[in-house]
Design an enzyme around this catalytic site. Structure first.
Site, PDB file in Angstrom:
ATOM      1  N   ARG A 103       0.843  -1.199   0.000  1.00 30.88           N
ATOM      2  CA  ARG A 103       0.000   0.000   0.000  1.00 30.88           C
ATOM      3  C   ARG A 103       0.877   1.247   0.000  1.00 30.88           C
ATOM      4  O   ARG A 103       2.027   1.226   0.464  1.00 30.88           O
ATOM      5  CB  ARG A 103      -0.856  -0.052   1.263  1.00 30.88           C
ATOM      6  CG  ARG A 103      -1.777   1.128   1.481  1.00 30.88           C
ATOM      7  CD  ARG A 103      -3.146   0.825   0.980  1.00 30.88           C
ATOM      8  NE  ARG A 103      -4.146   1.637   1.690  1.00 30.88           N
ATOM      9  CZ  ARG A 103      -5.078   2.344   1.085  1.00 30.88           C
ATOM     10  NH1 ARG A 103      -5.130   2.382  -0.225  1.00 30.88           N
ATOM     11  NH2 ARG A 103      -5.975   3.016   1.776  1.00 30.88           N
ATOM     12  N   THR A 378     -10.752   1.352  -7.716  1.00 33.29           N
ATOM     13  CA  THR A 378      -9.776   0.336  -7.361  1.00 33.29           C
ATOM     14  C   THR A 378     -10.004  -0.791  -8.359  1.00 33.29           C
ATOM     15  O   THR A 378     -10.932  -0.736  -9.148  1.00 33.29           O
ATOM     16  CB  THR A 378     -10.047  -0.098  -5.905  1.00 33.29           C
ATOM     17  OG1 THR A 378      -9.918   1.057  -5.075  1.00 33.29           O
ATOM     18  CG2 THR A 378      -9.116  -1.183  -5.417  1.00 33.29           C
ATOM     19  N   THR A 396      -4.867  -0.136  -6.217  1.00 31.60           N
ATOM     20  CA  THR A 396      -5.663   1.059  -6.476  1.00 31.60           C
ATOM     21  C   THR A 396      -4.805   2.296  -6.692  1.00 31.60           C
ATOM     22  O   THR A 396      -3.659   2.374  -6.239  1.00 31.60           O
ATOM     23  CB  THR A 396      -6.619   1.307  -5.295  1.00 31.60           C
ATOM     24  OG1 THR A 396      -7.465   2.414  -5.581  1.00 31.60           O
ATOM     25  CG2 THR A 396      -5.855   1.592  -4.013  1.00 31.60           C
ATOM     26  N   ASN A 398      -6.745   4.978  -5.920  1.00 29.14           N
ATOM     27  CA  ASN A 398      -7.784   5.608  -5.123  1.00 29.14           C
ATOM     28  C   ASN A 398      -8.851   6.184  -6.036  1.00 29.14           C
ATOM     29  O   ASN A 398      -9.782   5.485  -6.389  1.00 29.14           O
ATOM     30  CB  ASN A 398      -7.250   6.661  -4.156  1.00 29.14           C
ATOM     31  CG  ASN A 398      -8.297   7.019  -3.113  1.00 29.14           C
ATOM     32  OD1 ASN A 398      -9.075   6.171  -2.693  1.00 29.14           O
ATOM     33  ND2 ASN A 398      -8.331   8.269  -2.686  1.00 29.14           N
ATOM     34  N   GLU A 417      -3.990   8.727  -2.790  1.00 30.44           N
ATOM     35  CA  GLU A 417      -4.309   7.851  -1.668  1.00 30.44           C
ATOM     36  C   GLU A 417      -4.302   8.557  -0.320  1.00 30.44           C
ATOM     37  O   GLU A 417      -4.865   8.048   0.660  1.00 30.44           O
ATOM     38  CB  GLU A 417      -3.301   6.692  -1.630  1.00 30.44           C
ATOM     39  CG  GLU A 417      -3.837   5.451  -0.969  1.00 30.44           C
ATOM     40  CD  GLU A 417      -4.992   4.855  -1.749  1.00 30.44           C
ATOM     41  OE1 GLU A 417      -6.116   4.858  -1.200  1.00 30.44           O
ATOM     42  OE2 GLU A 417      -4.785   4.405  -2.874  1.00 30.44           O
ATOM     43  N   ASP A 420      -7.366   8.813   1.979  1.00 29.56           N
ATOM     44  CA  ASP A 420      -7.871   7.734   2.827  1.00 29.56           C
ATOM     45  C   ASP A 420      -7.530   7.922   4.302  1.00 29.56           C
ATOM     46  O   ASP A 420      -8.056   7.214   5.153  1.00 29.56           O
ATOM     47  CB  ASP A 420      -7.329   6.382   2.345  1.00 29.56           C
ATOM     48  CG  ASP A 420      -8.217   5.772   1.278  1.00 29.56           C
ATOM     49  OD1 ASP A 420      -9.195   6.420   0.879  1.00 29.56           O
ATOM     50  OD2 ASP A 420      -7.928   4.655   0.834  1.00 29.56           O
ATOM     51  N   SER A 450     -10.070  -0.443   2.846  1.00 31.75           N
ATOM     52  CA  SER A 450     -11.142  -1.439   2.878  1.00 31.75           C
ATOM     53  C   SER A 450     -10.877  -2.596   1.928  1.00 31.75           C
ATOM     54  O   SER A 450     -11.683  -3.530   1.847  1.00 31.75           O
ATOM     55  CB  SER A 450     -12.482  -0.785   2.487  1.00 31.75           C
ATOM     56  OG  SER A 450     -12.853   0.190   3.425  1.00 31.75           O
ATOM     57  N   GLY A 470     -14.534  -0.763  -4.878  1.00 28.19           N
ATOM     58  CA  GLY A 470     -15.771  -0.215  -4.332  1.00 28.19           C
ATOM     59  C   GLY A 470     -15.602   0.670  -3.125  1.00 28.19           C
ATOM     60  O   GLY A 470     -16.567   0.966  -2.435  1.00 28.19           O
ATOM     61  N   GLY A 471     -14.360   1.105  -2.814  1.00 21.43           N
ATOM     62  CA  GLY A 471     -14.162   1.996  -1.683  1.00 21.43           C
ATOM     63  C   GLY A 471     -14.581   1.361  -0.385  1.00 21.43           C
ATOM     64  O   GLY A 471     -14.309   0.189  -0.117  1.00 21.43           O
TER      65      GLY A 471
END
Length: 579
Positions: A103, A378, A396, A398, A417, A420, A450, A470-471
């Site tokens: 990430r 994503t 992703t 984002n 990102e 987030d 998520s 899908g966030g």
């Protein structure tokens, strides 16, 4: 001993529905793809073809995942990336598993209040549309670590297809063209991005036209030859840092030089005899999916029926309680002591069930913790090979096309990102998530995610590979696919295509996809006190694989194909391919 009202309704349910399980009537879905030796399911058909060819040439599921990751960076630029980051869950053929966290990280110069004005209020767009929104990318490091530790083929072999598509171009289909058209105005704001993704007249590329990305081809070729140093220590990092400094960002060369992938123990739990392996913090996905499943395990969902008011009620209440925990307690494990064992405890789930009123909707404000997002763009892909190695990857930028910025000469879209993180505790981010101090911005910290790349096993053997973009809704999308297969008997394609519901604690609404619930069910839920948000569009693009048959019924008969793949019908360019 006198029976209270809750005991009476529970007893009546067990009597009424123990006679015979209800069978759902589902809208027609295409048949799942079938394969005996391997399966690749991605959101872009060319990337699926790349993955299948790797498996046919003797690569394993990890090799295919690496090749697909790079291919998507070229042919699915709105979400596929080397300028972003993500997670990879691997379940090996021997039943062991691991998790790679690649990430994005906050730059060394990041501060807790970097997106607030002098009055302490969030500055609109500061965490989304400019270089200040960019976190340190991790995809290149993550894909290479996966290949070196667990793959079989060379980096050059795995990256060649992506380089070819970037250098020679690829023809856009309807789904590809739609993604460009929807983001044309945003891409036009950055000259380097516009030069790649828009035509000289400023219009987006259309169906049947060819997109060529020579700068990205050169960057990929450098990574292919030199490895991660080409991205993190060489000219690519220099170019990104230079662009960031010139345009108000805070990225510095040490941010790239110090980036390191984390290999972590996955989150595991059981649900009705199935073994769930999913993403640990800094993802909230695995923990919250397991927490919700633990709550739902106490209800006879197969008898209550898919989409019934009773099923929706208990699912929403389980989501409500779990998202309180997600948004207030979880964060980067290097900075936060995550209460994972508590949230995964079956006794904790029972405590939640005991608090759920069987007749009334809960009230989110009553669950406000003390001390008190992520975009749909994503992408997820699922892969399994002939030996039974299963890989689930969610990564992703984002937002769609990330921050919409490209450093000159690199061809690489950069993420946004940083949005987030919690910009200010108690204030919703762009996607409505209200989060707390555990996810506050700190240098080198990873924002809470998520993303939920998940592998399900049964009796020690792989059963299902699943995940979605899908966030904040990734968790519920993945959860509902699992429940649809295990509890409601849907085949893998039906389970993914079925209309979705979502609740994330705040705002206190039940989001419902178009035609997701019948008018009668909507009225019953409204009478219970629920506030329904009847969406005018769908969400998510799940990618799944079921092993041994297209459904539980076929698996039990022993009559199904070995691998059964499904790409969400919401994914215009995706494809499930088996061989």
């Amino acid at each position: 001993m006198p029976l209270n009202r809750r005991t009476l309704i529970a007893a009546s349910l067990s009597i009424t529905f123990a006679l015979a399980p209800l069978t759902g009537v589902f809208a027609a879905s295409p048949a799942p793809a079938k394969g005996e030796h391997g399966m690749v399911v991605t959101a872009q058909h060319l990337a699926s073809e790349v993955g299948i060819e790797v498996l046919k040439k003797g690569g394993n599921a990890v090799d295919a995942a690496v090749a697909v990751g790079y291919a998507l960076a070229v042919v699915y630029p709105n979400a596929g990336n080397i300028g972003g980051g993500g997670f990879m869950t691997i379940r090996f053929k021997d039943g062991k598993s691991t998790f790679l966290d690649f990430r994005e990280r906050a730059p060394l110069a990041a501060t807790k209040t970097m997106y607030l004005d002098k009055d302490g209020n969030p500055v609109k767009g500061a965490s989304l549309d400019v270089y200040l929104a960019v976190g340190v990318p991790g995809s290149v490091a993550g894909l290479e670590m996966a290949r070196v530790k667990y793959g079989k083929l060379s980096r050059q072999d795995l990256m060649a297809p992506a380089i070819g598509y970037a250098r020679d171009g690829f023809i856009l289909n309807q789904g590809d063209a739609a993604s460009f058209a929807g983001s044309a105005d945003r891409l036009a704001k950055d000259p380097a991005a516009a030069a790649i993704f828009l035509k000289p007249d400023g219009k987006p590329y259309g169906i049947g036209e060819r997109l060529v990305q020579p700068d990205l081809a050169a960057s990929l070729a450098a990574i292919s030859e030199e490895g991660t140093d080409a991205f993190y220590k060489g000219a690519i990092a220099d170019a990104i840092v230079k662009a960031s400094g010139a345009k108000g960002g805070i990225l510095a060369k040490p941010d790239f030089e110090q980036y390191a992938v984390r290999e972590l123990k996955p989150v595991t739990c059981t649900y009705r005899g199935y073994e769930i392996t999913s993403s640990p913090p800094p993802s909230s996905g695995g923990v919250i999916i397991c927490e919700i499943l633990n709550v739902l395990e106490g209800y006879p969902l197969s008898y209550l029926g898919a989409g019934s008011a009773e099923t929706v009620h208990v699912m929403v209440e389980a989501m409500r309680y779990a998202y309180v925990d997600r948004n207030s307690a979880l964060g980067d494990p290097d900075f936060v002591d995550n209460p994972v064992s508590k949230l995964l405890d079956k006794a904790y789930a029972k405590d939640i069930r005991d608090k759920i009123d069987p007749f009334r909707a809960g009230v989110s404000q009553d669950l406000m913790p003390k001390g008190f997002g992520e975009s749909k763009e994503t992408t997820h892909y699922s892969i399994i090979d002939d030996e039974g190695n299963a890989v689930a990857v969610t990564y992703t930028l984002n937002g769609s096309f990330g921050a919409g910025v490209v450093a000159d000469g690199t061809g690489i879209l950069l993420n946004n990102e940083m949005d987030d993180f919690t910009q200010k505790p108690g204030v919703p981010n762009l996607y409505g998530l209200v989060q707390g101090e555990a996810n506050a911005i700190q240098p080198k910290k990873t924002p809470l995610s998520s993303m939920s790349p998940t592998v399900v096993a049964k009796d020690g053997k792989p059963f299902m590979v699943i995940g979605s973009p899908g966030g904040s809704r990734i968790i519920t999308i993945t959860l509902e696919a699992i429940v649809n297969v295990i509890d409601h008997g849907m085949n893998i394609q039906e389970a993914i295509d079925a209309p979705r519901i979502h609740h994330q604690w705040l705002p206190d609404k039940v989001y419902v996809e178009p035609f997701g619930l019948s008018p009668d069910t909507e009225k019953l839920l409204a009478d219970m006190g629920y506030h329904l948000d009847l969406a005018d569009q769908t969400w998510g693009q799940a990618a799944g694989i079921l092993v041994g048959g297209k459904s539980l019924a076929e698996i039990e008969k022993g009559s199904g194909a070995r691998y059964n793949g499904a790409i969400d019908s919401r994914a215009a360019s995706g494809e499930a391919l088996g061989y």
